[in-house]
Design a protein around this motif. Structure first.
Motif, mmCIF file in Angstrom:
data_model
loop_
_atom_site.group_PDB
_atom_site.id
_atom_site.type_symbol
_atom_site.label_atom_id
_atom_site.label_comp_id
_atom_site.label_asym_id
_atom_site.label_seq_id
_atom_site.Cartn_x
_atom_site.Cartn_y
_atom_site.Cartn_z
ATOM 1 N N UNK A 10 -7.298 27.976 -1.442
ATOM 2 C CA UNK A 10 -8.638 27.960 -0.855
ATOM 3 C C UNK A 10 -9.583 26.967 -1.516
ATOM 4 N N UNK A 11 -9.144 26.280 -2.564
ATOM 5 C CA UNK A 11 -9.988 25.266 -3.213
ATOM 6 C C UNK A 11 -9.598 23.914 -2.641
ATOM 7 N N UNK A 12 -10.516 23.333 -1.871
ATOM 8 C CA UNK A 12 -10.246 22.094 -1.139
ATOM 9 C C UNK A 12 -11.009 20.922 -1.758
ATOM 10 N N UNK A 13 -10.457 19.734 -1.569
ATOM 11 C CA UNK A 13 -11.121 18.515 -2.052
ATOM 12 C C UNK A 13 -10.959 17.425 -1.001
ATOM 13 N N UNK A 14 -12.037 16.683 -0.768
ATOM 14 C CA UNK A 14 -11.969 15.618 0.229
ATOM 15 C C UNK A 14 -13.342 15.117 0.607
ATOM 16 N N UNK A 15 -13.484 14.721 1.871
ATOM 17 C CA UNK A 15 -14.724 14.101 2.337
ATOM 18 C C UNK A 15 -15.372 14.908 3.445
ATOM 19 N N UNK A 16 -16.700 14.941 3.441
ATOM 20 C CA UNK A 16 -17.463 15.498 4.549
ATOM 21 C C UNK A 16 -18.576 14.525 4.911
ATOM 22 N N UNK A 17 -18.982 14.557 6.188
ATOM 23 C CA UNK A 17 -20.014 13.654 6.685
ATOM 24 C C UNK A 17 -21.014 14.445 7.523
ATOM 25 N N UNK A 18 -22.231 13.928 7.608
ATOM 26 C CA UNK A 18 -23.293 14.633 8.318
ATOM 27 C C UNK A 18 -23.301 14.368 9.812
ATOM 28 N N UNK B 62 -19.322 -3.377 7.389
ATOM 29 C CA UNK B 62 -19.491 -3.572 8.829
ATOM 30 C C UNK B 62 -19.566 -2.247 9.582
ATOM 31 N N UNK B 63 -18.974 -1.195 9.012
ATOM 32 C CA UNK B 63 -18.902 0.078 9.712
ATOM 33 C C UNK B 63 -19.812 1.140 9.107
ATOM 34 N N UNK B 64 -20.509 0.777 8.044
ATOM 35 C CA UNK B 64 -21.394 1.745 7.407
ATOM 36 C C UNK B 64 -22.609 1.998 8.281
ATOM 37 N N UNK B 65 -22.907 3.249 8.549
ATOM 38 C CA UNK B 65 -24.033 3.608 9.418
ATOM 39 C C UNK B 65 -25.149 4.292 8.634
ATOM 40 N N UNK B 66 -25.241 3.965 7.359
ATOM 41 C CA UNK B 66 -26.324 4.421 6.480
ATOM 42 C C UNK B 66 -26.114 5.838 5.951
ATOM 43 N N UNK B 67 -25.055 6.521 6.367
ATOM 44 C CA UNK B 67 -24.850 7.849 5.817
ATOM 45 C C UNK B 67 -23.979 7.772 4.570
ATOM 46 N N UNK B 68 -24.193 8.660 3.605
ATOM 47 C CA UNK B 68 -23.432 8.611 2.353
ATOM 48 C C UNK B 68 -21.978 8.999 2.544
ATOM 49 N N UNK B 69 -21.154 8.541 1.601
ATOM 50 C CA UNK B 69 -19.746 8.953 1.549
ATOM 51 C C UNK B 69 -19.628 10.005 0.458
ATOM 52 N N UNK B 70 -19.234 11.201 0.843
ATOM 53 C CA UNK B 70 -19.175 12.329 -0.093
ATOM 54 C C UNK B 70 -17.749 12.711 -0.421
ATOM 55 N N UNK B 71 -17.527 12.996 -1.694
ATOM 56 C CA UNK B 71 -16.307 13.655 -2.145
ATOM 57 C C UNK B 71 -16.719 15.059 -2.574
ATOM 58 N N UNK B 72 -16.089 16.040 -1.966
ATOM 59 C CA UNK B 72 -16.541 17.423 -2.104
ATOM 60 C C UNK B 72 -15.401 18.321 -2.556
ATOM 61 N N UNK C 82 -19.634 25.138 -1.241
ATOM 62 C CA UNK C 82 -19.461 23.921 -2.040
ATOM 63 C C UNK C 82 -19.499 24.269 -3.528
ATOM 64 N N UNK C 83 -18.568 23.672 -4.304
ATOM 65 C CA UNK C 83 -18.538 23.840 -5.750
ATOM 66 C C UNK C 83 -19.171 22.644 -6.468
ATOM 67 N N UNK C 84 -18.833 21.429 -6.039
ATOM 68 C CA UNK C 84 -19.504 20.245 -6.579
ATOM 69 C C UNK C 84 -19.317 19.077 -5.617
ATOM 70 N N UNK C 85 -20.196 18.079 -5.782
ATOM 71 C CA UNK C 85 -20.228 16.923 -4.883
ATOM 72 C C UNK C 85 -20.356 15.651 -5.710
ATOM 73 N N UNK C 86 -19.624 14.596 -5.315
ATOM 74 C CA UNK C 86 -19.845 13.239 -5.828
ATOM 75 C C UNK C 86 -20.099 12.366 -4.604
ATOM 76 N N UNK C 87 -21.226 11.676 -4.596
ATOM 77 C CA UNK C 87 -21.664 10.974 -3.397
ATOM 78 C C UNK C 87 -21.913 9.492 -3.666
#
Length: 305
Positions: A91-99, A240-250, A264-269
Motif C-alpha cells: 500500500x506504500x506507493x511512489x511515483x508522479x501525480x499531476x493537477x 516544449x511540452x511543459x504547461x506550467x504545472x509542477x512535476x511531483x514525485x510522491x 500523502x506521506x511526502x512530496x518532492x516537486x
C-alpha cells in the motif's frame, strides 16, 4: 543562460519548502527533514548539471560514486525514513501525480511501454483530468536498504555522498508476520523481481522499528537541457511540452479501490520557470545539441502506437 528550475519538498502538496540541491554535505542531520504523525524522514537532492540561483551550473560529488557513474545517473532523490504506523508494503506507493491533464507528445506510447518494461508493477492513468503514475515503492525503487532501529531513537546518520550499493531488506522480512528472508535478495533486480507478486508485498509490513533508506535515481533526464532520453533514440524536449504545472514525485498510500494516490506521506516537486517570449535561455556551455526527430524515430513511434 541555461534553464533554471527549483526543487521543493514537504509532507503534502500544499506544505512545501525549497529543497537544497547538490549541497555535498556528508552530515545527514543537515538534510531536509519531514515529520508527521505518519512518517518521519530526511530527503537529499542531487542533480547533475543543476543551475543555481545565479545561473551557474553546479554538480555534486555524489555522481563520482563508481556504481552511480556506471549506471549513468543524472539525478537522485535520497530518502531515509520510517513509517510511524504499521502499513503494508503493498500500500506504500511512489511515483508522479499531476493537477490537470497532460500535453502528451508524439511517442508517448513508446515511452509508456518502456516504463512498463522497467517497472512491470507500474499503474497509471495519464489521460485523466488529474493524471498519475504510481508503483509500490518496494518494487520500483532503484535502490533500497533497511535496518532495525529503536522507534524512540533519532534516525541514524548516513553519508549522502556515499550511496549504498548492496541492498539488505532482511529487517523488513523478519518477525512473526512476515515470511523468512528469501536467499539472495541483495541486488535491486532480484528484489524487484521477487516483489512483482502482490502476495509477497502484502506479507511485508513497514513500521516504526525499521528505517528505510532509498535512492530514487536515474539517467533518463539530461540536465540542464531538460531532455528526456529513452533507449531507441527517442528524446523529448520537456520545455516544449511543459504547461506550467509542477512535476511531483510522491510517496503515498494506495488509493481507494486500489487505484491512484491516497494519503500523502511526502512530496518532492520540480518547478520549471516560465520564459517570456524571446527570453528562452541558451544551452549551458558544453551541453549536447538538441537532437532532431528523425524519420526512423517517427516510424518507431508509429509502430508502437
Amino acid at each position: 543562460m541555461p534553464p533554471r528550475f527549483r526543487v521543493l519538498a514537504g509532507p503534502s502538496y500544499d506544505s512545501l519548502s525549497v529543497l537544497p540541491v547538490n549541497t555535498d554535505s556528508t552530515d545527514s542531520s543537515t538534510a531536509f527533514s519531514i515529520k508527521t504523525p505518519h512518517f518521519e524522514g530526511r530527503i537529499v537532492g542531487n542533480i547533475k548539471g543543476f543551475v543555481d540561483d545565479v545561473g551557474e551550473v553546479v554538480t555534486s560529488k555524489y555522481f563520482e560514486n563508481e556504481d552511480r557513474r556506471k549506471d549513468g545517473v543524472t539525478w537522485s532523490i535520497q530518502i531515509q525514513g520510517r513509517f510511524l504506523e504499521p502499513i503494508s508494503a503493498n500500500d506504500v506507493m511512489f511515483g508522479n501525480t499531476f493537477d490537470r491533464p497532460l500535453k502528451l507528445p508524439w511517442g508517448t506510447t513508446a515511452a509508456l511501454q518502456f516504463a512498463h518494461y522497467i517497472d512491470p508493477v507500474l499503474t497509471e492513468d495519464l489521460t485523466s483530468s488529474q493524471p498519475w503514475a504510481l508503483s509500490p515503492a518496494i518494487s520500483t525503487m532503484p535502490h533500497i536498504t533497511s535496518l532495525r532501529h529503536p522507534r524512540n531513537s533519532s534516525l541514524p546518520s548516513f553519508n549522502p555522498l556515499q550511496p549504498f550499493v548492496t541492498e539488505d531488506i532482511r529487517p523488513l522480512l523478519s518477525g512473526t508476520t512476515t515470511p523468512p528472508s528469501p536467499p539472495g535478495l541483495t541486488t535491486a533486480s532480484k528484489r524487484k523481481k521477487y516483489f512483482e507478486k502482490e502476495s509477497r508485498r502484502k506479507a511485508v509490513t513497514y513500521g516504526p522499528d525499521v528505517v528505510l533508506q532509498m535512492d530514487f535515481c536515474y539517467g533518463y533526464f539530461q540536465f540542464p537541457e531538460l531532455v528526456l532520453a529513452i533507449p531507441g533514440g527517442i528524446t523529448f524536449d520537456l520545455k516544449k511540452y511543459w504547461d506550467k504545472q509542477p512535476v511531483r514525485f510522491v510517496c503515498c498510500r494506495r488509493g481507494e479501490e486500489g487505484k491512484g494516490p491516497g494519503q500523502v506521506f511526502f512530496v518532492v516537486q520540480f518547478e520549471v520557470p516560465e520564459y517570456e517570449e524571446g527570453e528562452e535561455p541558451e544551452p549551458a556551455a558544453g551541453a549536447e545539441p538538441e537532437r532532431e526527430q528523425t524519420e526512423e524515430d517517427k516510424k518507431l513511434a508509429e509502430d508502437v502506437d
